[in-house]
Design an enzyme around this catalytic site. Structure first.
Site, PDB file in Angstrom:
ATOM      1  N   LYS A  39       0.883  -1.177   0.000  1.00 46.98           N
ATOM      2  CA  LYS A  39       0.000   0.000   0.000  1.00 46.98           C
ATOM      3  C   LYS A  39       0.916   1.222   0.000  1.00 46.98           C
ATOM      4  O   LYS A  39       1.451   1.611   1.038  1.00 46.98           O
ATOM      5  CB  LYS A  39      -0.873  -0.017   1.254  1.00 46.98           C
ATOM      6  CG  LYS A  39      -2.214   0.678   1.130  1.00 46.98           C
ATOM      7  CD  LYS A  39      -2.186   2.126   0.748  1.00 46.98           C
ATOM      8  CE  LYS A  39      -1.958   3.064   1.918  1.00 46.98           C
ATOM      9  NZ  LYS A  39      -1.728   4.473   1.463  1.00 46.98           N
ATOM     10  N   GLU A  70       9.724   1.997  10.732  1.00 44.86           N
ATOM     11  CA  GLU A  70      10.749   3.013  10.473  1.00 44.86           C
ATOM     12  C   GLU A  70      10.025   4.348  10.482  1.00 44.86           C
ATOM     13  O   GLU A  70       9.277   4.669   9.560  1.00 44.86           O
ATOM     14  CB  GLU A  70      11.436   2.756   9.131  1.00 44.86           C
ATOM     15  CG  GLU A  70      12.326   1.533   9.198  1.00 44.86           C
ATOM     16  CD  GLU A  70      13.090   1.260   7.927  1.00 44.86           C
ATOM     17  OE1 GLU A  70      13.012   2.073   6.991  1.00 44.86           O
ATOM     18  OE2 GLU A  70      13.760   0.224   7.872  1.00 44.86           O
ATOM     19  N   CYS A  81      13.941  10.976   6.329  1.00 44.45           N
ATOM     20  CA  CYS A  81      13.838  10.613   7.744  1.00 44.45           C
ATOM     21  C   CYS A  81      15.150  10.827   8.484  1.00 44.45           C
ATOM     22  O   CYS A  81      15.152  11.141   9.665  1.00 44.45           O
ATOM     23  CB  CYS A  81      13.387   9.172   7.887  1.00 44.45           C
ATOM     24  SG  CYS A  81      14.474   8.027   7.041  1.00 44.45           S
ATOM     25  N   GLU A  83       9.303  17.070  14.168  1.00 46.17           N
ATOM     26  CA  GLU A  83       9.818  16.802  12.820  1.00 46.17           C
ATOM     27  C   GLU A  83       9.081  17.703  11.818  1.00 46.17           C
ATOM     28  O   GLU A  83       7.868  17.613  11.688  1.00 46.17           O
ATOM     29  CB  GLU A  83       9.585  15.334  12.456  1.00 46.17           C
ATOM     30  CG  GLU A  83      10.195  14.958  11.121  1.00 46.17           C
ATOM     31  CD  GLU A  83       9.890  13.513  10.719  1.00 46.17           C
ATOM     32  OE1 GLU A  83       8.720  13.093  10.835  1.00 46.17           O
ATOM     33  OE2 GLU A  83      10.826  12.820  10.284  1.00 46.17           O
TER      34      GLU A  83
HETATM   35  P1  NAD Z   1       2.395   8.820   7.033  1.00 47.64           P
HETATM   36  O1  NAD Z   1       2.590   8.112   8.324  1.00 47.64           O
HETATM   37  O2  NAD Z   1       1.425   9.924   6.972  1.00 47.64           O
HETATM   38  O3  NAD Z   1       1.977   7.808   5.884  1.00 47.64           O
HETATM   39  C1  NAD Z   1       2.762   6.679   5.565  1.00 47.64           C
HETATM   40  C2  NAD Z   1       1.870   5.604   4.990  1.00 47.64           C
HETATM   41  O4  NAD Z   1       0.974   5.152   6.001  1.00 47.64           O
HETATM   42  C3  NAD Z   1       0.997   6.056   3.819  1.00 47.64           C
HETATM   43  O5  NAD Z   1       0.971   5.034   2.847  1.00 47.64           O
HETATM   44  C4  NAD Z   1      -0.361   6.239   4.472  1.00 47.64           C
HETATM   45  O6  NAD Z   1      -1.433   6.081   3.578  1.00 47.64           O
HETATM   46  C5  NAD Z   1      -0.340   5.114   5.480  1.00 47.64           C
HETATM   47  N1  NAD Z   1      -1.281   5.268   6.605  1.00 47.64           N
HETATM   48  C6  NAD Z   1      -1.725   6.416   7.176  1.00 47.64           C
HETATM   49  N2  NAD Z   1      -2.590   6.133   8.167  1.00 47.64           N
HETATM   50  C7  NAD Z   1      -2.698   4.790   8.245  1.00 47.64           C
HETATM   51  C8  NAD Z   1      -3.435   3.890   9.067  1.00 47.64           C
HETATM   52  N3  NAD Z   1      -4.243   4.333  10.032  1.00 47.64           N
HETATM   53  N4  NAD Z   1      -3.289   2.568   8.869  1.00 47.64           N
HETATM   54  C9  NAD Z   1      -2.455   2.103   7.911  1.00 47.64           C
HETATM   55  N5  NAD Z   1      -1.753   2.896   7.082  1.00 47.64           N
HETATM   56  C10 NAD Z   1      -1.855   4.228   7.256  1.00 47.64           C
HETATM   57  O7  NAD Z   1       3.864   9.317   6.603  1.00 47.64           O
HETATM   58  P2  NAD Z   1       4.245  10.227   5.353  1.00 47.64           P
HETATM   59  O8  NAD Z   1       3.847  11.630   5.663  1.00 47.64           O
HETATM   60  O9  NAD Z   1       3.784   9.575   4.103  1.00 47.64           O
HETATM   61  O10 NAD Z   1       5.849  10.095   5.373  1.00 47.64           O
HETATM   62  C11 NAD Z   1       6.689  10.924   6.098  1.00 47.64           C
HETATM   63  C12 NAD Z   1       7.112  10.257   7.402  1.00 47.64           C
HETATM   64  O11 NAD Z   1       7.803   9.049   7.145  1.00 47.64           O
HETATM   65  C13 NAD Z   1       8.081  11.111   8.194  1.00 47.64           C
HETATM   66  O12 NAD Z   1       7.724  11.089   9.548  1.00 47.64           O
HETATM   67  C14 NAD Z   1       9.415  10.410   7.994  1.00 47.64           C
HETATM   68  O13 NAD Z   1      10.382  10.644   8.985  1.00 47.64           O
HETATM   69  C15 NAD Z   1       8.989   8.995   7.934  1.00 47.64           C
HETATM   70  N6  NAD Z   1      10.018   8.174   7.295  1.00 47.64           N
HETATM   71  C16 NAD Z   1      10.793   7.358   8.086  1.00 47.64           C
HETATM   72  C17 NAD Z   1      11.810   6.604   7.524  1.00 47.64           C
HETATM   73  C18 NAD Z   1      12.699   5.736   8.373  1.00 47.64           C
HETATM   74  O14 NAD Z   1      13.401   4.904   7.826  1.00 47.64           O
HETATM   75  N7  NAD Z   1      12.699   5.891   9.681  1.00 47.64           N
HETATM   76  C19 NAD Z   1      12.029   6.661   6.141  1.00 47.64           C
HETATM   77  C20 NAD Z   1      11.221   7.502   5.378  1.00 47.64           C
HETATM   78  C21 NAD Z   1      10.212   8.248   5.973  1.00 47.64           C
END
Ligand code: NAD
Length: 501
Positions: free
Chosen positions: A189, A264, A298, A395
């Site tokens: 997804k 992550e 991230c 963040e």
């Molecule tokens: P997000 O958490 O908003 O969304 C990530 C994914 O989760 C999307 O596909 C979204 O549709 C899905 N999602 C949202 N709510 C959900 C739920 N209730 N159940 C299941 N899936 C759900 O994150 P984003 O804004 O897309 O990405 C940015 C974030 O990702 C930042 O916080 C960044 O630090 C983090 N990130 C972390 C790493 C790492 O390796 N630690 C790497 C890349 C990004």
């Protein structure tokens, strides 16, 4: 490719079919259209790129069933055959690297200079885990005087992979390649803001000969398709990359079906610069690690902790360089920073400019929107921040750096550890003993000393505290996607207690 016009022309050719048919789901090897659709728009000019199939819980159910049906044969396939197939996927990624990079830049706003390599890094991820596939099941021999204990590993089953919109292609391969190498089947997804390259990856995998149902793609919203995936009883584990609060929701959603989770999550990563460091190299690394990839990374070094004795000079040089960063069209090869992915995200980043100002930090560079079309923002630097300010704790995930000063090592460590996060840390000093002592005390999953983030695939990747659970990379990935089984063989006639005799 030579000119921006030429790149735009090629992009247009690649997007034509998406405009016509929409971005489809791929379930059990079949294209599946949406009953409803959502839109993906370019952050460059807010124009419609394509309609995207809005995955529903019924789509997730079909995808999970397809993944379950495909699992026994895929898990039983000898590792060297899986290895060959994954290398074939890497070959096809390389063949379509330009198409992937063009689509990624247009869909996410990331600059070509970084994205042109992202597809190749994705191919590298597949090659790396392909080579590990034949040994993924290997375990240990743990003999005792009476028993020969043998451990083996077995793929856990169909897994759900949920990815974010920052560098989405590279991140998807980073999660999907080890899952497939381990023998798991996958329901992916991707993030709703960046669906294009996830579709390209799914197509490539099938073109390479991945059996139907081994990788399924369901687009959609987090609350709809994402939630249904985390709650599905046939899905044994969820590998998630995204925000910390989403991770927390997923853990709750997965509780009833006892999901194994790998998270992550976010970061507020410190880069600590002591006055004895190579300050020119430190400056280059500080700038690169927060302003490359639009700061939507991230592991970005979003908090600068600089020793007070050098702060004034360091800040002056820093502000000068930040003001000279080239913000522009992501497909222009000169561009260093593109537009932020979406209005929602732009509003979030711009909101932190206001918070920083209101809390009394000094806006030393940037902070303004650029133009009135697309989500371009000037790279931003705040100095004189206090550790309790929101811009020093939360963040922002944009080209936005918050700088704080410290007097001595103890204060630097307290500041570095003084947030909820613990993903990465960067340390600049030429005092070896201090580097050892400081990195020992730093609460982070990954630390680079006198370096920017340079990834080595066999090393563990992941965070502590609110930044994550579990590690990726090398064998750590297989620990997540596989179950370890211990079998004890009696080697003789050891004494068995006789009760009720
Ligand atoms: P997000 O958490 O908003 O969304 C990530 C994914 O989760 C999307 O596909 C979204 O549709 C899905 N999602 C949202 N709510 C959900 C739920 N209730 N159940 C299941 N899936 C759900 O994150 P984003 O804004 O897309 O990405 C940015 C974030 O990702 C930042 O916080 C960044 O630090 C983090 N990130 C972390 C790493 C790492 O390796 N630690 C790497 C890349 C990004």
């Amino acid at each position: 490719m030579t000119s921006l016009q030429e790149r735009l022309g090629k992009l247009d050719g690649h997007l034509r079919r998406f405009r016509q048919d929409g971005v489809l789901n791929l379930i059990g090897g079949q294209d599946v259209a949406g009953v409803e659709w959502f839109e993906t728009r370019s952050p460059v000019d807010e124009s419609l790129i394509a309609p995207v199939a809005l995955g529903t819980p019924a789509d997730i159910d079909a995808a999970a069933k397809a993944a379950k049906a495909a699992f026994p044969a895929w898990a039983a396939m000898p590792g060297d055959q899986r290895k060959a197939l994954l290398h074939r996927i890497a070959d096809l990624i390389e063949d379509r690297a330009e198409e992937i990079a063009l689509c990624e830049c247009w869909d996410t706003g990331q600059a070509w200079r970084f994205m042109s390599k992202a597809a190749l890094r994705g191919a590298e991820n597949f090659r790396y885990f392909a080579d590990l596939a034949p040994g993924a099941r290997d375990g240990q021999s743990l003999p005792t005087p009476t028993h020969w204990n043998v451990t083996t590993r077995h793929p856990i089953g169909p897994v759900g992979i949920i990815t974010p919109w920052n560098t989405p292609f590279m991140l998807s391969t980073w999660k999907i390649a080890p899952a497939l190498a381990a023998g798991c089947t996958v329901v992916h997804k991707p993030a709703e803001f960046s669906p294009l390259t996830a579709r390209l990856l799914a197509e490539i995998c099938h073109e390479a000969g991945l059996p139907p149902g081994v990788l399924n793609l369901v687009n959609g919203m987090g609350e709809g398709a994402g939630r249904a995936l985390t709650e599905h009883p046939d899905i044994k584990a969820i590998a998630f990359v995204g925000e910390s609060r989403t991770g927390s929701m997923i853990m709750k959603q997965g509780a009833d079906t006892l999901k194994r989770v790998h998270f992550e999550l976010g970061g507020k990563n410190p880069v600590i610069v002591f006055d004895d460091a190579d300050l020119d190299r430190a400056l280059d690394a500080v700038i690169f690690m927060i302003y490359s990839l639009n700061g939507e990374r991230c592991t970005s070094s979003s908090r600068l902790l600089v020793q007070a004795s050098i702060a004034e000079t360091f800040h002056a040089k820093l502000a000068d360089r930040v003001n000279r960063l080239k913000v522009g069209h992501p497909l222009d090869t000169n561009t260093e920073i593109g537009p932020l992915i979406h209005q929602t995200h732009f509003d979030k980043v711009a909101g932190y400019v206001e918070k920083g100002r209101a809390d009394g930090a000094t806006l030393a560079a940037g902070g303004q929107r650029i133009g009135d079309k697309g989500w371009f923002i000037q790279p931003t630097l705040f100095t004189d921040a206090r550790p309790d300010m929101r811009i020093a704790q939360e963040e922002v995930f944009g080209p936005f750096l918050t700088s704080l000063t410290f007097r001595d090592e103890a204060e630097a460590l307290a500041l570095a550890n003084g947030t909820a996060y613990g993903l990465a840390g960067y340390l600049w000093t030429n005092d070896l003993t201090r580097a050892l002592r400081f990195s020992e005390g730093l609460e982070a999953g990954m630390i680079w000393v006198n370096s920017e983030n340079v990834r080595h695939l066999p090393t563990p990747f992941g965070g502590t505290k609110a930044s994550g659970i579990g590690r990726d990379g090398g064998d750590w990935s297989f620990d997540f996607y596989m179950e370890t089984k211990n079998t004890a063989f009696a080697t003789g006639t050891h004494k068995i207690q006789r009760i009720g005799a």
